[in-house]
Write a protein that holds these residues in place. Structure first.
Motif, PDB file in Angstrom:
ATOM      1  N   ARG A   1      39.412  45.307  45.654  1.00 56.73           N
ATOM      2  CA  ARG A   1      38.154  44.232  45.739  1.00 56.73           C
ATOM      3  C   ARG A   1      37.492  44.296  44.588  1.00 56.73           C
ATOM      4  NH1 ARG A   1      40.698  41.615  49.801  1.00 56.73           N
ATOM      5  NH2 ARG A   1      40.962  42.958  51.543  1.00 56.73           N
ATOM      6  N   ALA A   2      37.359  45.356  43.870  1.00 59.29           N
ATOM      7  CA  ALA A   2      36.464  45.563  42.526  1.00 59.29           C
ATOM      8  C   ALA A   2      37.225  44.888  41.316  1.00 59.29           C
ATOM      9  CB  ALA A   2      36.230  47.108  42.297  1.00 59.29           C
ATOM     10  N   VAL A   3      38.447  44.791  41.464  1.00 55.36           N
ATOM     11  CA  VAL A   3      39.138  44.230  40.535  1.00 55.36           C
ATOM     12  C   VAL A   3      39.242  42.696  40.633  1.00 55.36           C
ATOM     13  CG1 VAL A   3      41.355  43.843  39.434  1.00 55.36           C
ATOM     14  CG2 VAL A   3      40.602  46.327  40.067  1.00 55.36           C
ATOM     15  N   ILE A   4      39.406  41.986  41.983  1.00 54.16           N
ATOM     16  CA  ILE A   4      39.395  40.860  42.103  1.00 54.16           C
ATOM     17  C   ILE A   4      37.910  40.293  42.039  1.00 54.16           C
ATOM     18  CG2 ILE A   4      41.681  40.756  43.285  1.00 54.16           C
ATOM     19  CD1 ILE A   4      40.374  40.177  45.904  1.00 54.16           C
ATOM     20  N   GLY A   5      37.085  41.001  42.481  1.00 55.81           N
ATOM     21  CA  GLY A   5      35.617  40.705  42.167  1.00 55.81           C
ATOM     22  C   GLY A   5      35.166  40.479  40.873  1.00 55.81           C
ATOM     23  N   THR A   6      35.875  41.216  40.073  1.00 56.50           N
ATOM     24  CA  THR A   6      35.505  40.934  38.630  1.00 56.50           C
ATOM     25  C   THR A   6      36.048  39.744  38.108  1.00 56.50           C
ATOM     26  OG1 THR A   6      35.696  43.357  37.996  1.00 56.50           O
ATOM     27  CG2 THR A   6      35.978  42.015  36.212  1.00 56.50           C
ATOM     28  N   ILE A   7      37.296  39.497  38.511  1.00 55.35           N
ATOM     29  CA  ILE A   7      37.984  38.123  38.242  1.00 55.35           C
ATOM     30  C   ILE A   7      37.196  36.980  38.667  1.00 55.35           C
ATOM     31  CG2 ILE A   7      40.076  36.746  38.525  1.00 55.35           C
ATOM     32  CD1 ILE A   7      41.720  39.296  38.452  1.00 55.35           C
ATOM     33  N   ALA A   8      36.634  37.138  39.887  1.00 55.14           N
ATOM     34  CA  ALA A   8      35.926  36.152  40.652  1.00 55.14           C
ATOM     35  C   ALA A   8      34.772  35.767  40.004  1.00 55.14           C
ATOM     36  CB  ALA A   8      35.627  36.219  42.376  1.00 55.14           C
TER      37      ALA A   8
ATOM     38  N   PRO B   1      50.460  29.346  40.329  1.00 53.13           N
ATOM     39  CA  PRO B   1      49.298  29.871  39.636  1.00 53.13           C
ATOM     40  C   PRO B   1      47.990  29.418  40.173  1.00 53.13           C
ATOM     41  CG  PRO B   1      50.060  28.144  38.283  1.00 53.13           C
ATOM     42  CD  PRO B   1      51.097  28.198  39.152  1.00 53.13           C
ATOM     43  N   LYS B   2      47.821  28.249  40.805  1.00 45.37           N
ATOM     44  CA  LYS B   2      46.675  27.848  41.361  1.00 45.37           C
ATOM     45  C   LYS B   2      46.856  27.466  42.827  1.00 45.37           C
ATOM     46  CE  LYS B   2      43.557  26.330  37.492  1.00 45.37           C
ATOM     47  NZ  LYS B   2      42.987  25.138  37.112  1.00 45.37           N
ATOM     48  N   PRO B   3      46.098  27.750  44.000  1.00 43.75           N
ATOM     49  CA  PRO B   3      44.657  28.544  43.828  1.00 43.75           C
ATOM     50  C   PRO B   3      44.820  29.962  43.892  1.00 43.75           C
ATOM     51  CG  PRO B   3      45.428  27.801  46.030  1.00 43.75           C
ATOM     52  CD  PRO B   3      46.544  27.317  45.354  1.00 43.75           C
ATOM     53  N   ARG B   4      46.120  30.694  43.978  1.00 40.27           N
ATOM     54  CA  ARG B   4      46.286  32.134  43.910  1.00 40.27           C
ATOM     55  C   ARG B   4      46.051  32.415  42.415  1.00 40.27           C
ATOM     56  NH1 ARG B   4      49.361  35.419  41.765  1.00 40.27           N
ATOM     57  NH2 ARG B   4      51.200  35.313  42.857  1.00 40.27           N
ATOM     58  N   ILE B   5      45.170  33.009  42.201  1.00 33.51           N
ATOM     59  CA  ILE B   5      44.993  33.345  40.718  1.00 33.51           C
ATOM     60  C   ILE B   5      45.306  34.951  40.564  1.00 33.51           C
ATOM     61  CG2 ILE B   5      43.585  31.493  39.751  1.00 33.51           C
ATOM     62  CD1 ILE B   5      41.037  33.500  40.159  1.00 33.51           C
ATOM     63  N   SER B   6      45.430  35.709  41.541  1.00 33.82           N
ATOM     64  CA  SER B   6      45.905  37.054  41.677  1.00 33.82           C
ATOM     65  C   SER B   6      46.077  37.326  43.112  1.00 33.82           C
ATOM     66  CB  SER B   6      44.866  38.044  41.022  1.00 33.82           C
ATOM     67  OG  SER B   6      45.532  39.435  40.860  1.00 33.82           O
TER      68      SER B   6
ATOM     69  N   GLY C   1      48.342  42.320  42.345  1.00 33.44           N
ATOM     70  CA  GLY C   1      49.440  41.555  42.000  1.00 33.44           C
ATOM     71  C   GLY C   1      49.368  40.731  40.684  1.00 33.44           C
ATOM     72  N   GLU C   2      50.373  39.956  40.377  1.00 39.74           N
ATOM     73  CA  GLU C   2      50.364  39.163  39.268  1.00 39.74           C
ATOM     74  C   GLU C   2      48.863  38.555  38.985  1.00 39.74           C
ATOM     75  OE1 GLU C   2      52.233  35.305  37.431  1.00 39.74           O
ATOM     76  OE2 GLU C   2      52.182  35.600  39.648  1.00 39.74           O
ATOM     77  N   ILE C   3      48.343  38.673  37.734  1.00 39.19           N
ATOM     78  CA  ILE C   3      47.191  37.708  37.559  1.00 39.19           C
ATOM     79  C   ILE C   3      47.597  36.661  36.756  1.00 39.19           C
ATOM     80  CG2 ILE C   3      45.020  37.925  36.166  1.00 39.19           C
ATOM     81  CD1 ILE C   3      44.792  40.827  36.352  1.00 39.19           C
ATOM     82  N   THR C   4      47.647  35.549  37.268  1.00 40.03           N
ATOM     83  CA  THR C   4      48.230  34.448  36.738  1.00 40.03           C
ATOM     84  C   THR C   4      47.681  33.721  35.470  1.00 40.03           C
ATOM     85  OG1 THR C   4      47.013  32.663  37.613  1.00 40.03           O
ATOM     86  CG2 THR C   4      48.547  33.642  39.199  1.00 40.03           C
ATOM     87  N   GLU C   5      48.457  32.721  34.925  1.00 39.71           N
ATOM     88  CA  GLU C   5      48.141  32.043  33.561  1.00 39.71           C
ATOM     89  C   GLU C   5      46.765  31.290  33.690  1.00 39.71           C
ATOM     90  OE1 GLU C   5      51.108  28.536  34.092  1.00 39.71           O
ATOM     91  OE2 GLU C   5      51.846  30.079  33.518  1.00 39.71           O
TER      92      GLU C   5
ATOM     93  N   VAL D   1      39.891  37.709  30.599  1.00 39.67           N
ATOM     94  CA  VAL D   1      39.512  37.989  31.939  1.00 39.67           C
ATOM     95  C   VAL D   1      40.482  39.110  32.127  1.00 39.67           C
ATOM     96  CG1 VAL D   1      38.575  37.162  34.108  1.00 39.67           C
ATOM     97  CG2 VAL D   1      38.075  36.195  31.965  1.00 39.67           C
ATOM     98  N   LYS D   2      41.751  38.764  32.093  1.00 43.27           N
ATOM     99  CA  LYS D   2      43.048  39.585  32.629  1.00 43.27           C
ATOM    100  C   LYS D   2      42.595  40.724  32.078  1.00 43.27           C
ATOM    101  CE  LYS D   2      48.021  39.763  32.797  1.00 43.27           C
ATOM    102  NZ  LYS D   2      49.065  38.890  32.055  1.00 43.27           N
ATOM    103  N   ALA D   3      42.404  40.980  30.845  1.00 37.29           N
ATOM    104  CA  ALA D   3      42.641  42.254  30.186  1.00 37.29           C
ATOM    105  C   ALA D   3      41.439  42.997  30.825  1.00 37.29           C
ATOM    106  CB  ALA D   3      42.178  42.033  28.698  1.00 37.29           C
ATOM    107  N   GLU D   4      40.197  42.327  31.096  1.00 38.14           N
ATOM    108  CA  GLU D   4      39.061  43.061  31.584  1.00 38.14           C
ATOM    109  C   GLU D   4      39.421  43.425  32.970  1.00 38.14           C
ATOM    110  OE1 GLU D   4      34.074  42.023  32.133  1.00 38.14           O
ATOM    111  OE2 GLU D   4      35.648  40.549  32.291  1.00 38.14           O
ATOM    112  N   ALA D   5      39.936  42.732  33.779  1.00 32.23           N
ATOM    113  CA  ALA D   5      40.434  43.356  35.028  1.00 32.23           C
ATOM    114  C   ALA D   5      41.492  44.231  35.184  1.00 32.23           C
ATOM    115  CB  ALA D   5      40.882  42.115  35.831  1.00 32.23           C
ATOM    116  N   GLU D   6      42.410  44.532  34.213  1.00 32.02           N
ATOM    117  CA  GLU D   6      43.433  45.181  33.860  1.00 32.02           C
ATOM    118  C   GLU D   6      42.755  46.567  33.321  1.00 32.02           C
ATOM    119  OE1 GLU D   6      46.473  43.435  31.522  1.00 32.02           O
ATOM    120  OE2 GLU D   6      47.309  42.756  33.417  1.00 32.02           O
ATOM    121  N   ALA D   7      41.868  46.584  32.460  1.00 33.72           N
ATOM    122  CA  ALA D   7      41.286  47.912  32.079  1.00 33.72           C
ATOM    123  C   ALA D   7      40.257  48.522  33.254  1.00 33.72           C
ATOM    124  CB  ALA D   7      40.080  47.426  30.919  1.00 33.72           C
ATOM    125  N   LEU D   8      39.666  47.606  34.261  1.00 39.28           N
ATOM    126  CA  LEU D   8      38.871  48.233  35.373  1.00 39.28           C
ATOM    127  C   LEU D   8      40.059  49.025  36.287  1.00 39.28           C
ATOM    128  CD1 LEU D   8      36.496  48.570  37.157  1.00 39.28           C
ATOM    129  CD2 LEU D   8      36.898  46.344  38.044  1.00 39.28           C
TER     130      LEU D   8
END
Length: 358
Positions: free
Chosen positions: A137-144, A245-250, A289-293, A299-306
């Protein structure tokens, strides 16, 4: 044995009770109790994939069966008893609300090994296993937090138990880290799997201006509603890739197969014992899961780093300074929440304005 098991009469149950104990030259019969249907596309679907992985790993050494869509409560105790009387010598009960039923049945069948998902009550023949969903949830919260344009993100909760409250808090904390203007709306459905209620909850969030939401419920109905409204969401428990890739972004994917394979192996070789397991991203049990296009590269890089920092232990999602919703102190600067605190978590963190259900 890929079928639903239903024992139809009291006579059949009595006859089944005479099945002898498991021996090394026999197949190990393993039963699974599911809270939802195997086709839910989420929580139960992932547990059933793990069951299938056990069959693939051990072949004719095991025989598995399952009962799906079992309500929590008295029905669960009856269903677990059915599996015990049918000769299963290992039983996986895969929902928090099966806890007391599992303990009650285990007392009557001390020669059977029970594995209960997400609970905390154990016995000599009852082990518990859980996943640190709050790390995901921390990772997808960052994306959100990065993806919202309205600064309103939402969360569909099942039941107000610590496991779910951990996720709400973790998602909010990390969304606000990257977007201090974020607000979180929470809707509770009081069910793990109810597509109609889940769709209504998604609609309620969208009506409040939420343009990105998460869920801790099991169906794909919220993503279908998001697709209609043009807002964003995340897969829950399973990849739910049909909405990419939408609405599911990860997504957060629960990977139970390694644990199931390990524990069945221990039952087969005689090394199984009751223990409590709580695994996370670093263990491969919680998977992003996959972080979509649809998500910008930065933002993807930030989430993957976290995700990498959580996996390595460099970052704990609940690290102070953090206050409770009422403004009282919880964690001091740099202090990390203990597993004991998280296991009993019953409050929101400061900044979430939604009322906590009683």
């Amino acid at each position: 044995m890929n079928r639903r098991t239903l024992l139809g009469s009291a006579a059949a149950l009595v006859a089944a009770s005479a099945i002898p104990a498991f021996a090394q030259d026999e197949k190990l019969k393993i039963g699974f109790i599911y809270v939802g249907p195997v086709g839910d596309g989420g929580w139960t679907f992932q547990h059933d994939l793990a069951r299938q992985a056990v069959e693939k790993e051990y072949g004719d050494k095991v025989e598995t069966t399952f009962i799906e869509s079992v309500p929590e409560g008295a029905d669960a105790e009856r269903a677990i008893t059915q599996l015990a009387l049918a000769g299963n010598k290992m039983i996986f009960t895969t929902s928090f609300g099966f806890m007391d039923a599992t303990i009650n049945v285990a007392k009557k069948f001390p020669d059977i090994k029970f594995e209960h998902a997400t609970g905390y009550k154990r016995a000599d023949n009852v082990a518990t296993y859980d996943a640190r969903f709050y790390e995901g949830r921390a990772v997808i919260g960052t994306i959100a937090g990065r993806m919202t344009k309205s600064n309103k993100i939402g969360y569909i909760g099942s039941f107000p138990i610590p496991e779910v409250i951990q996720g709400i808090n973790s998602a909010f904390i990390h969304a606000r880290k990257v977007n201090p203007d974020v607000e979180m709306k929470v809707v509770w459905v009081y069910s793990w799997f109810d597509p109609a209620k889940e769709a209504d909850a998604a609609a309620a969030l969208i009506a409040e201006g939420v343009d990105v939401f998460m869920q801790h419920t099991d169906s794909t109905a919220p993503l279908a509603k998001a697709q209609e409204a043009g807002v964003l969401g995340f897969g829950q428990a399973s990849d739910m890739s049909s909405f990419a890739p939408k609405p599911r972004i990860s997504s957060i994917v629960d990977n139970w197969a390694p644990y199931y394979i390990k524990r069945v192996g221990q039952a087969l070789d005689g090394s199984w014992k009751s223990e409590a397991t709580w695994a996370g991203i670093g263990d491969g049990e919680v998977v992003i899961g996959e972080i979509t296009e649809a998500v910008p590269a930065e933002v993807k890089a930030e989430a993957e780093a976290l995700k990498a920092k959580i996996a390595s232990g460099e970052h704990h999602p609940f690290t102070g300074p953090l206050k409770k919703q009422d403004g009282s102190d919880w964690l001091a600067d740099g202090q990390k929440a203990t597993d004991e605190e998280l296991s009993g978590l019953n409050f929101y963190v400061e900044g979430i304005t939604a009322p906590m259900p009683k």
